[in-house]
Design a protein around this motif. Structure first.
Motif, PDB file in Angstrom:
ATOM      1  N   UNK A  78       0.866  -1.395  -0.001  1.00  0.00           N
ATOM      2  CA  UNK A  78      -0.084   0.137   0.090  1.00  0.00           C
ATOM      3  C   UNK A  78       1.032   1.411  -0.397  1.00  0.00           C
ATOM      4  N   UNK A  79       2.266   1.192   0.916  1.00  0.00           N
ATOM      5  CA  UNK A  79       3.152   1.855   0.561  1.00  0.00           C
ATOM      6  C   UNK A  79       3.680   2.118  -0.776  1.00  0.00           C
ATOM      7  N   UNK A  80       3.629   1.403  -1.947  1.00  0.00           N
ATOM      8  CA  UNK A  80       3.983   1.495  -2.546  1.00  0.00           C
ATOM      9  C   UNK A  80       2.651   2.046  -3.322  1.00  0.00           C
ATOM     10  N   UNK A  81       1.714   1.788  -3.859  1.00  0.00           N
ATOM     11  CA  UNK A  81       0.182   2.853  -4.382  1.00  0.00           C
ATOM     12  C   UNK A  81       0.561   4.240  -3.935  1.00  0.00           C
ATOM     13  N   UNK A  82       0.701   3.982  -2.035  1.00  0.00           N
ATOM     14  CA  UNK A  82       0.698   6.030  -2.395  1.00  0.00           C
ATOM     15  C   UNK A  82       1.972   6.684  -3.137  1.00  0.00           C
ATOM     16  N   UNK A  83       2.532   5.840  -3.098  1.00  0.00           N
ATOM     17  CA  UNK A  83       4.126   6.451  -3.372  1.00  0.00           C
ATOM     18  C   UNK A  83       3.898   6.836  -5.414  1.00  0.00           C
ATOM     19  N   UNK A  84       3.292   6.489  -5.788  1.00  0.00           N
ATOM     20  CA  UNK A  84       2.776   6.313  -7.367  1.00  0.00           C
ATOM     21  C   UNK A  84       1.820   7.169  -7.064  1.00  0.00           C
ATOM     22  N   UNK A  85       0.061   6.703  -6.740  1.00  0.00           N
ATOM     23  CA  UNK A  85      -0.683   7.615  -6.941  1.00  0.00           C
ATOM     24  C   UNK A  85      -0.105   9.160  -6.671  1.00  0.00           C
ATOM     25  N   UNK A  86       0.494   9.597  -5.468  1.00  0.00           N
ATOM     26  CA  UNK A  86       1.210  10.817  -5.701  1.00  0.00           C
ATOM     27  C   UNK A  86       1.153  11.382  -6.409  1.00  0.00           C
ATOM     28  N   UNK A  87       2.942  10.286  -7.413  1.00  0.00           N
ATOM     29  CA  UNK A  87       3.223  11.321  -8.239  1.00  0.00           C
ATOM     30  C   UNK A  87       2.403  11.348  -9.298  1.00  0.00           C
ATOM     31  N   UNK A  88       1.646  10.627  -8.838  1.00  0.00           N
ATOM     32  CA  UNK A  88       0.828  10.668 -10.372  1.00  0.00           C
ATOM     33  C   UNK A  88      -0.376  11.884 -10.460  1.00  0.00           C
ATOM     34  N   UNK A  89      -0.803  12.436  -9.672  1.00  0.00           N
ATOM     35  CA  UNK A  89      -1.610  13.442  -9.168  1.00  0.00           C
ATOM     36  C   UNK A  89      -0.545  15.083  -9.390  1.00  0.00           C
ATOM     37  N   UNK A  90       0.797  14.655  -8.799  1.00  0.00           N
ATOM     38  CA  UNK A  90       1.474  15.516  -9.090  1.00  0.00           C
ATOM     39  C   UNK A  90       2.014  16.103 -10.671  1.00  0.00           C
TER      40      UNK A  90
END
Length: 377
Positions: A78-90
């Motif tokens: 889930x940490x990997x999910x958050x990292x990728x999704x945060x990057x996508x929204x940025x």
């Protein structure tokens, strides 16, 4: 097709790897072949290596979330999910879907403020774009405060924030009423159910079912199921709203069961109808009509268990079914071969009920099984 595109020399490898990842993710998520989550992640990583943009990050982040929540894999992903999704929204802050999945990931981590911020952004973007998906985003946005209230209550039922979050969920749900009054009613009703307010819950559900036809929408069917269950549970307290509460519960549940496709909800509808029929039969005596209702209830319980054998309440349905079968097992007027068939079925259900039941229920179920076994025909 994706593999052929990957094998060719092309300037668009990210799309080919992305297509491969999507196919593998669907095999894992929809078909249940969860080993494919790992290979899907590998494909999405290849897509990122080919072109590191918001879309590729979103795909991999979404897949990481699914592998944890739906694939029951290591929660560290889930940490990997958050990292990728945060990057996508940025990288792209005008696309609603990454914000939605990021809200879900933060919900999983019980980071309520972060979850709410992302649900709100998804709802705002979708509403501004009028992209046809607004309701989907708005439902999760409206429901987010309720999920937080429920989680807070587990830790401390007296938390002053609980009432604020319930009020926020109700206020947000009202925004849905113009688009889908049933979805709004479901959220509002759930908040009142959480507080144990039966009249308010029934009023909310009934408001969302105004004008419901013999072909209810999926949202209306969902509300019918929960209203049927509430009427059944509170049947002695709702006689002012419904002259014959159990009949109303049966009607709601059976109407929902006819149109629902979700196995869990359909099974719940069938089981609720069955339980209401059993209660009606017990209350009305041995009239031919009620005897038939009792027989129908057995068939509906069987269908509920077949439809969703892993449902959280399936153990209880199995126990109820065994209780009803025992009536026929003990009846000397029933043919001996039929009694033996009912006996074998009852024992099988009680064994499975015992395995799946919460610890506090096991003693009762075990004792009942011994009682049935002692009178084997």
């Amino acid at each position: 097709h994706a593999q052929r595109a990957i094998d060719r020399e092309t300037s668009y490898k990210e799309y080919a790897w992305g297509a491969m990842g999507n196919a593998l993710e669907d095999l894992a998520w929809i078909v249940g072949e969860t080993a494919n989550y790992e290979t899907a992640i590998e494909a999405f990583t290849k897509a990122i290596e080919a072109r590191d943009e918001a879309k590729q990050r979103f795909d991999r982040g979404r897949c990481h979330y699914k592998r944890v929540v739906y694939g029951q894999q290591d929660s560290r992903y889930i940490d990997e999910a958050v990292a990728d999704l945060e990057e996508a929204t940025r990288r792209d802050n005008v696309f609603a879907e990454p914000f939605l999945w990021l809200g879900r990931a933060y919900t999983y981590r019980a980071q309520w403020e972060d979850a709410d911020r992302n649900y709100s952004e998804a709802e705002r973007i979708s509403g501004a774009e009028r992209d046809g998906y607004w309701l989907m985003y708005a439902i999760e946005w409206a429901n987010a405060p309720f999920l937080e209230a429920r989680a807070r209550a587990v830790r401390n039922r007296n938390d002053v924030e609980i009432q604020k979050r319930l009020a926020a969920a109700r206020e947000r749900a009202k925004k849905l009423e113009g688009t889908d009054s049933a979805e709004a009613a479901y959220i509002i009703g759930q908040t009142y159910t959480f507080e144990g307010k039966v009249p308010e819950t029934l009023a909310a559900y009934s408001a969302g079912l105004q004008g419901v036809s013999n072909k209810p929408t999926a949202a209306q069917a969902k509300v019918l199921v929960v209203r049927a269950g509430l009427i059944y549970e509170a049947r002695d307290r709702v006689t002012q709203q419904f002259a014959r509460p159990l009949n109303q519960s049966i009607a709601d549940a059976e109407l929902a069961a006819r149109v629902l496709t979700d196995p869990s909800l359909k099974a719940l509808a069938l089981a609720t109808a069955a339980q209401s029929k059993i209660s009606a039969a017990l209350a009305s005596g041995s009239t031919p009509e009620e005897k038939q209702r009792g027989a129908d209830a057995i068939d509906q319980l069987r269908e509920a268990i077949k439809t969703a054998p892993q449902h959280a309440l399936a153990w209880a349905w199995r126990e109820i079914l065994a209780v009803r079968l025992k009536v026929y097992i003990d009846d000397p007027r029933v043919a001996i071969e039929d009694r033996r068939t009912y006996y074998r079925e009852a024992i099988e259900h009680l064994e499975k009920a015992f395995q799946a039941a919460p610890a506090k229920e096991k003693t009762r179920i075990g004792n009942f099984k011994e009682q049935v076994a002692s009178k084997q025909p």
